[in-house]
Design a protein around this motif. Structure first.
Motif, PDB file in Angstrom:
ATOM      1  N   LEU B  20      93.691  78.635  62.907  1.00 35.22           N
ATOM      2  CA  LEU B  20      94.534  77.854  61.992  1.00 35.22           C
ATOM      3  C   LEU B  20      96.008  78.242  62.138  1.00 35.22           C
ATOM      4  CD1 LEU B  20      94.825  75.874  59.602  1.00 35.22           C
ATOM      5  CD2 LEU B  20      94.455  77.790  58.064  1.00 35.22           C
ATOM      6  N   ASN B  32      94.950  72.611  54.981  1.00 39.17           N
ATOM      7  CA  ASN B  32      94.490  73.903  54.458  1.00 39.17           C
ATOM      8  C   ASN B  32      95.069  74.117  53.076  1.00 39.17           C
ATOM      9  OD1 ASN B  32      96.952  76.010  54.563  1.00 39.17           O
ATOM     10  ND2 ASN B  32      97.146  74.543  56.237  1.00 39.17           N
ATOM     11  N   PHE B  35      94.209  79.256  52.742  1.00 38.81           N
ATOM     12  CA  PHE B  35      94.561  80.248  53.743  1.00 38.81           C
ATOM     13  C   PHE B  35      95.801  81.067  53.348  1.00 38.81           C
ATOM     14  CE2 PHE B  35      97.174  81.293  57.463  1.00 38.81           C
ATOM     15  CZ  PHE B  35      96.342  82.242  58.021  1.00 38.81           C
ATOM     16  N   SER B  45      87.525  78.910  51.181  1.00 38.67           N
ATOM     17  CA  SER B  45      86.888  78.197  50.082  1.00 38.67           C
ATOM     18  C   SER B  45      87.246  76.718  50.035  1.00 38.67           C
ATOM     19  CB  SER B  45      87.254  78.844  48.751  1.00 38.67           C
ATOM     20  OG  SER B  45      88.591  78.528  48.411  1.00 38.67           O
ATOM     21  N   CYS B  46      88.430  76.318  50.549  1.00 34.10           N
ATOM     22  CA  CYS B  46      88.834  74.923  50.372  1.00 34.10           C
ATOM     23  C   CYS B  46      88.084  73.996  51.312  1.00 34.10           C
ATOM     24  CB  CYS B  46      90.343  74.757  50.517  1.00 34.10           C
ATOM     25  SG  CYS B  46      90.940  74.869  52.213  1.00 34.10           S
ATOM     26  N   ARG B  47      87.625  74.515  52.434  1.00 30.95           N
ATOM     27  CA  ARG B  47      86.816  73.772  53.394  1.00 30.95           C
ATOM     28  C   ARG B  47      87.553  72.562  53.965  1.00 30.95           C
ATOM     29  NH1 ARG B  47      83.950  77.937  54.168  1.00 30.95           N
ATOM     30  NH2 ARG B  47      82.214  76.871  55.158  1.00 30.95           N
ATOM     31  N   CYS B  49      89.944  73.043  56.589  1.00 30.73           N
ATOM     32  CA  CYS B  49      90.557  73.365  57.880  1.00 30.73           C
ATOM     33  C   CYS B  49      89.585  73.304  59.049  1.00 30.73           C
ATOM     34  CB  CYS B  49      91.184  74.752  57.808  1.00 30.73           C
ATOM     35  SG  CYS B  49      89.959  76.061  57.660  1.00 30.73           S
ATOM     36  N   CYS B  63      90.285  78.819  59.712  1.00 28.68           N
ATOM     37  CA  CYS B  63      90.876  80.041  59.154  1.00 28.68           C
ATOM     38  C   CYS B  63      89.932  81.226  59.289  1.00 28.68           C
ATOM     39  CB  CYS B  63      91.252  79.839  57.687  1.00 28.68           C
ATOM     40  SG  CYS B  63      89.834  79.597  56.613  1.00 28.68           S
TER      41      CYS B  63
HETATM   42  S1  FES Z   1      92.118  77.105  54.725  1.00 27.90           S
HETATM   43 FE1  FES Z   1      90.674  76.836  53.144  1.00 27.90          FE
HETATM   44  S2  FES Z   1      88.806  76.996  54.241  1.00 27.90           S
HETATM   45 FE2  FES Z   1      90.239  77.407  55.783  1.00 27.90          FE
END
Ligand code: FES
Ligand SMILES: Cc1cc2nc3c(=O)[nH]c(=O)nc-3n(C[C@H](O)[C@H](O)[C@H](O)COP(=O)(O)O)c2cc1C
Ligand code: SF4
Lengths: 653, 219
Positions: B20, B32, B35, B45-47, B49, B63
Motif C-alpha cells: 500500500l 484506505n 492504514f 480493519s477497513c478492508r 485496500c 496494507c
Molecule cells: S488500509 Fe484498511 S485494511 Fe488496509
C-alpha cells in the motif's frame, strides 16, 4: 535427552500407589454407585438424584460408595447411575433417567434385596450372561472413543482413577524421547486441530519448536462459544487429566515453560475441575519443577475468559489474555511465530490435546487406522435438535451423516421427516437430505459448504424454516462480531436485516441476489474466521433451500409454518365441538370468541399466533389449523356482543 | 530497493514497506482508511485496500503485505474493485453524509475514495442503517460523533502510542453498535495532557472527534 529409566520408575511408583489405594477400596467389597455429575447431568437433576441416594443410604443404613463421575455422552438418558455390586454376581449395571424417586427405588431394591430393578436398567457395562450389555445398542457400539474413552467412567476429581487406567504413562514415555521424536509421531499420526480449521497439529508444533525464543507458551483453547456446543466443557468436567497430559506433552515437545488453559468463566464447574486437576498433578510431581524427575519444568494456570464468542479465535484469545479487548489480529504473524507477550505460542483445542496421550501410548499407525486418510482419528459432536438420542457422540472420521443421525442417534422423533442438518455451529452450513451420505471429515464437509467447526450439530425436522434458521445464526454472529472489520461488522448486519425482512413477509425479489452477493463478499473480505464463515448458513440455505426463500418472498408463505408474520390459526368449524371451551381459556389475548352453534372462532386482528389454542384443543377434535400465508384462514366476523373484556375495560376508563 | 510491477508498470521501491505504502508513494491510489505508517502490526480493519498479487489465490489487503522483489501487483481487477466497492458501500450505509455540517475539508477522504471507485456516496442497493447509539458523546474536552466514525481505529492506535500502551480511547460494545469510548482513571486530570496532544483529533479521517471549542465555532 538420554534414556532415563528414572522417569519410568518414578511414574510406575505413582501408578502403583494409586492402584494400591483403589485396590484397598475394592477389597472392602462395598457396592459403588457412580453418578454422572457434569453440567449436563446437573441440568437433568443429578444433584437431587445424588441427594436422594445419600438420604436412602443413610435412612436404610446401607453401605455404598458414591462416586461422582463426568458425562457418558448420553444426554437423553441423564442422570445416569452405574452401580457395581460385586457380591451379587451381577456385572456393573447402568440405569437411565434416574430421578430422585427412581434412585430411592433402585437403591433399596438392589442394595437391600439384591434385586437389580430391571425395569430401570439401560444395560450392563460389561459382557455377561445375565443382563444385555449397553454395547448392544448402536448408540454405544457404533461410537469409537479415543478422547472420551474414560469420560463418565472415572472420577475426574481423583487422579488415582486416571493413573489406574495408565494415565500419564504417555507423558512418562514422552519425557524419555527427543522432542523431535514426539513431533514426528504427532505429525505421522495425521492429527488435525479439532478447534475448527483442522490445521495439522504436528506441523504447528514443529513451527513452534523451531523458533528459538526466550520462552514459549502453550494455550489450551477451551473457550467454546458456539451456541449448543458443549464438548470441550464436558471433556474437562469428565476427564481433565487426559487434557493436562496432552498439554504437558505438547509443552515439552515444543520447549514451552508456560501453559495456559483458557476456559470461559460461564463454565464454573469446568474451571473448578481443571484447577483441581492441576493441583493434583502438581502434588504428584506431574507438573511444576522437574516433572517425574526429569529436567523438564512447566507451570500451568487457568485463565477465565470473558465469554465473547470471538475470543475463541486464537489471536483475539491472546489479546484478551494480555488484558486487551478480544479483537482478532491480522495473521501473519501467526501465534506460533509471535503469540502471547510476543513469545511463540501454540494454541490447541481441548480435543486436539486430549487426542495426544492415546497417540503417544498406542502409536501413530494405530491413530491412522481410525478415520480417513485425510482426517485420521475421531470427531466429537454435540448432537442436538430434533433427534431421539441427543448428546455427545464420538465417531470415527468418515462415518456418514446418515449413520450418525439415524443409526447412532436414533433418527427423528415423532414420525417427522428429516429436513436438514446444521454442522459447525454459527459458522457452519445447513445440509439437506441429499448430503446424508457425506462422510464426516474436514474436507468433505467443507466441500459441501458446511464445516467441521468445533462440533456443534443441530438436526432439524420438517417443521424448521430454513430462512429462520439462517436468521437465528446471523443474529448470533452479528451480536458477537468484534466490530473491527467492515465486512463483518456492517455486512452481517445487512444480512440479518434482509433475513428479518424476509421472515416478516416484507422481502423483495432483489433481496435474494443482494443476500448472495453480500454473503460472498463478506466471506472473501473479512479479517478473521468469524466474518469469513458467518455467511455460511445463508449461502448454504440459499443454495439448498431456495424454494423456501422464494415462497417467503414471492408468496409471503412460510412452508414450514414457522414464521409468525406469515401464518394464521383458524378453527375448523366442522371439527370444533359445541361448547368445549378449552381454547378460550388458553388464549392469552382473548382472541377466541363464540360463533354460530356455540362453536369457536379466532379474531385474526387480536391473535398473536402463540399457538396455545392448538395445543389446548383436545386431540379428539383437533380443530385448530395453522396455515400460511395467513389469508388462507377464513375470516369470521366477531359479533359486537362478543368483544374481548379487556378491550371493553379499556373503553370504559 | 526492489522492483515491483504494478498494473503492468515496473517501479523501484524501498524495501521494508507495505504494498500500500509503495503504491501510494508512487502516485498509485489504493483506497484506505485504517492504514498508519508507524504501525508495527497492520490493523487491516477497513478492508478497502485490496489488491491482487500474482501467486496468491485471492485478493489481499495491501496494507498487510510487504513488497518483495519481482512482485506482480494489480490494483484494478474486477475482483478487487468489487470487494472495494462492497466495503465502501457497507461503510457508507452506516455513515450518513451531512456534507454541509460536516467539518471535514472537502473533498473528504470518503469522497476521494468514492471518486476513485466511480461510485456515489449512496450505499445502494444496500439500505441506510440505523445504529443503536447516541448522536454525539461528550468525551470531556471533545465530542465524539459515532455516526461519522468509520471505526478505522487510528485514534485508538495513536492514543496507545502516546500513552505508552495505556490508551484513553478504546473500542466499546460489539457488532454493529461498536463505537469508540473514552476512559480515564477517576481523579486523573487528563484534560491538560490531552489538550497538549490532540493526536486522535488530528488523525481522524472523518471528523468524528472534534475539540469542543471547534465545535462551537462550526455550530
Ligand atoms: S488500509 Fe484498511 S485494511 Fe488496509
Ligand atoms: C470466531 C472464532 C471462534 C473460535 N472459537 C474457538 C473455540 O471456541 N475453541 C477452539 O478451540 N478454537 C476456536 N477457534 C479456532 C482457533 O482460532 C484456533 O484455530 C484453534 O484454537 C487452534 O486449535 P487446533 O489447531 O487444535 O484446532 C475459533 C476461531 C474463530 C474464527
Ligand atoms: S471478521 Fe468480524 S470478528 Fe473478525 S475481525 Fe472482522 S469484525 Fe472482528
Amino acid at each position: 535427552m538420554a534414556k532415563d529409566t528414572k522417569i519410568i520408575e518414578t511414574y510406575e511408583k505413582l501408578r502403583g500407589a494409586a492402584r494400591k489405594r483403589l485396590e484397598a477400596e475394592r477389597a472392602e467389597g462395598i457396592p459403588s454407585i457412580r453418578i454422572t455429575m457434569s453440567t449436563c447431568a446437573r441440568a437433568a437433576g443429578a444433584e437431587e438424584t445424588k441427594k436422594a441416594i445419600e438420604d436412602v443410604l443413610e435412612a436404610q443404613g446401607l453401605n455404598a460408595r458414591i462416586i461422582s463421575v463426568g458425562c457418558l455422552g448420553h444426554c437423553y438418558a441423564e442422570p445416569l447411575l452405574i452401580i457395581d455390586h460385586p457380591t451379587t454376581g451381577f456385572p456393573p449395571i447402568c440405569y437411565y433417567n434416574v430421578d430422585a424417586n427412581k434412585a430411592k427405588l433402585i437403591c433399596r431394591s438392589y442394595l437391600e434385596d439384591g434385586d437389580p430393578a430391571f425395569e430401570y436398567v439401560l444395560g450392563a457395562m460389561e459382557e455377561n450372561d445375565l443382563i444385555p450389555p449397553v454395547t448392544t445398542f448402536p448408540r454405544f457400539s457404533m461410537e469409537q472413543r479415543v478422547v472420551m474413552e474414560l469420560c463418565g467412567l472415572i472420577d475426574p476429581w481423583n487422579i488415582d482413577h486416571y493413573l489406574d487406567k495408565d494415565g500419564y504413562s504417555a507423558l512418562a514415555s514422552a519425557l524419555q524421547m527427543e522432542r523431535e521424536e514426539i513431533i514426528e509421531i504427532v505429525t505421522k499420526s495425521g492429527l488435525r486441530g479439532r478447534g475448527g480449521a483442522g490445521f495439522p497439529t504436528g506441523k504447528k508444533w514443529k513451527f513452534a519448536f523451531e523458533k528459538s525464543a526466550d520462552g514459549k507458551v502453550v494455550i489450551c483453547n477451551a473457550d467454546e462459544g458456539d451456541p449448543g456446543a458443549y464438548m470441550d466443557r464436558t471433556i474437562i468436567e469428565s476427564n481433565p487429566h487426559q487434557l493436562l497430559e496432552g498439554l504437558i506433552i505438547c509443552a515439552y515437545a515444543v520447549g514451552a515453560d508456560e501453559a495456559l488453559v483458557y476456559v470461559r468463566a460461564e463454565y464454573p464447574l469446568a474451571v473448578r475441575t481443571i484447577q483441581h486437576a492441576i493441583e493434583e498433578a502438581r502434588e504428584y510431581g506431574l507438573l511444576g519443577e522437574n516433572i517425574l524427575g526429569s529436567d523438564f519444568s512447566l507451570s500451568v494456570r487457568v485463565f477465565q475468559g470473558s465469554g465473547a464468542f470471538v475470543c475463541g479465535e486464537e489471536t483475539a484469545l491472546i489479546q484478551s489474555v494480555e488484558g486487551r479487548r478480544g479483537m482478532p489480529q491480522h495473521r501473519p504473524p501467526y501465534p506460533v511465530e509471535k503469540g502471547l507477550w510476543g513469545k511463540p505460542t501454540v494454541v490447541n483445542n481441548v480435543k486436539t490435546l486430549s487426542s495426544v496421550p492415546p497417540i503417544i501410548r498406542r502409536g501413530a499407525d494405530w491413530f491412522r487406522s481410525i478415520g480417513t486418510e485425510g482426517s485420521p482419528g475421531t470427531a466429537i459432536f454435540s448432537v442436538v435438535g430434533n433427534v431421539k438420542h441427543p448428546g455427545l457422540v464420538e465417531i470415527a472420521m468418515g462415518t456418514t451423516l446418515r449413520t450418525l443421525i439415524f443409526d447412532i442417534c436414533g433418527g427423528i422423533p415423532g414420525k417427522k421427516k428429516f429436513k436438514a442438518v446444521q454442522i459447525g455451529g454459527p459458522s457452519g452450513g445447513c445440509l439437506p437430505e441429499q448430503f446424508l451420505d457425506t462422510p464426516i471429515d474436514f474436507d468433505s464437509l467443507t466441500q459441501a459448504g458446511a464445516m467441521m467447526g468445533s462440533g456443534g450439530m443441530v438436526i432439524m425436522d420438517e417443521d424448521s424454516c430454513m430462512v429462520d434458521v439462517a436468521r437465528y445464526f446471523l443474529e448470533f454472529t452479528q451480536k458477537e462480531s468484534c466490530g473491527k472489520c467492515t465486512f463483518c461488522r456492517i455486512g452481517t448486519k445487512h444480512l440479518l436485516n434482509i433475513l428479518n425482512r424476509i421472515t416478516k413477509g416484507e422481502g423483495r425479489e432483489e433481496d435474494l441476489e443482494t443476500l448472495r452477493q453480500l454473503a460472498e463478499d463478506i466471506k472473501k473480505g473479512s479479517l478473521c474466521g468469524l466474518g469469513k464463515t458467518a455467511p455460511n448458513p445463508v449461502l448454504t440455505s440459499l443454495r439448498y433451500f431456495m424454494d423456501e426463500y422464494e415462497a417467503h418472498v414471492k408468496e409471503k408463505r412460510c412452508p414450514a409454518l414457522k414464521c409468525r408474520d406469515l401464518i394464521a390459526y383458524y378453527i375448523d368449524l366442522e371439527k370444533c365441538a359445541r361448547g368445549c371451551e378449552a381454547c378460550v381459556g388458553s388464549c392469552p389475548v382473548e382472541a377466541i370468541f363464540t360463533t354460530k352453534g356455540r362453536k369457536k372462532a379466532i379474531d385474526q386482528s387480536l391473535c398473536v399466533k402463540c399457538g396455545e389454542c392448538m395445543t389446548s384443543c383436545p386431540p379428539e377434535y383437533d380443530a385448530v389449523v395453522k396455515v400460511s400465508p395467513p389469508e388462507l384462514a377464513p375470516i369470521i366476523e366477531r359479533p359486537p356482543d362478543q368483544q374481548p373484556k379487556r378491550a371493553m375495560d379499556g373503553a370504559d376508563s | 530497493m526492489v522492483q515491483i510491477i504494478v498494473n503492468g508498470k515496473s517501479i523501484e521501491v524501498e524495501e521494508g514497506q507495505t504494498v500500500l505504502e509503495a503504491c501510494l508513494s508512487n502516485g498509485i491510489f489504493i483506497p484506505n482508511l485504517c492504514f498508519l505508517k508507524d504501525r508495527e502490526h497492520p490493523h487491516a480493519s477497513c478492508r478497502l485496500c485490496f489488491v491482487e498479487i500474482e501467486g496468491r489465490p485471492a485478493p489481499v489487503p495491501s496494507c498487510t503485505v510487504n513488497v518483495e522483489d519481482g512482485m506482480v501487483i494489480r490494483t484494478d481487477t474486477p475482483e478487487v474493485k468489487r470487494l472495494q466497492k462492497s466495503a465502501f458501500k457497507l461503510i457508507m450505509s452506516g455513515h450518513p453524509c451531512h456534507a454541509k455540517t460536516c467539518p471535514t475539508e472537502k473533498p473528504c477522504t470518503l469522497m476521494k475514495i468514492a471518486k476513485h471507485l466511480g461510485v456515489g456516496l449512496s450505499p445502494k442497493p444496500l439500505e441506510k442503517l440505523e445504529r443503536d447509539i447516541p448522536e454525539v458523546v461528550d468525551f470531556g474536552f471533545m465530542f465524539y460523533f459515532p455516526y461519522r466514525c468509520v471505526l478505522c481505529g487510528r485514534c485508538v492506535h495513536v492514543c496507545r502510542t502516546q500513552n505508552e500502551g495505556k490508551p484513553l480511547l478504546t473500542f466499546a460494545r460489539r457488532g454493529f453498535d461498536t463505537m469508540v469510548a473514552f476512559f480515564s482513571d477517576p481523579g486523573e486530570n487528563v484534560e491538560a495532557k490531552c489538550r497538549s496532544c490532540l493526536a486522535c483529533i488530528n488523525i481522524c479521517p472523518t471528523a468524528a472527534l472534534v475539540l469542543k471549542a471547534d465545535e462551537r465555532k462550526t455550530a
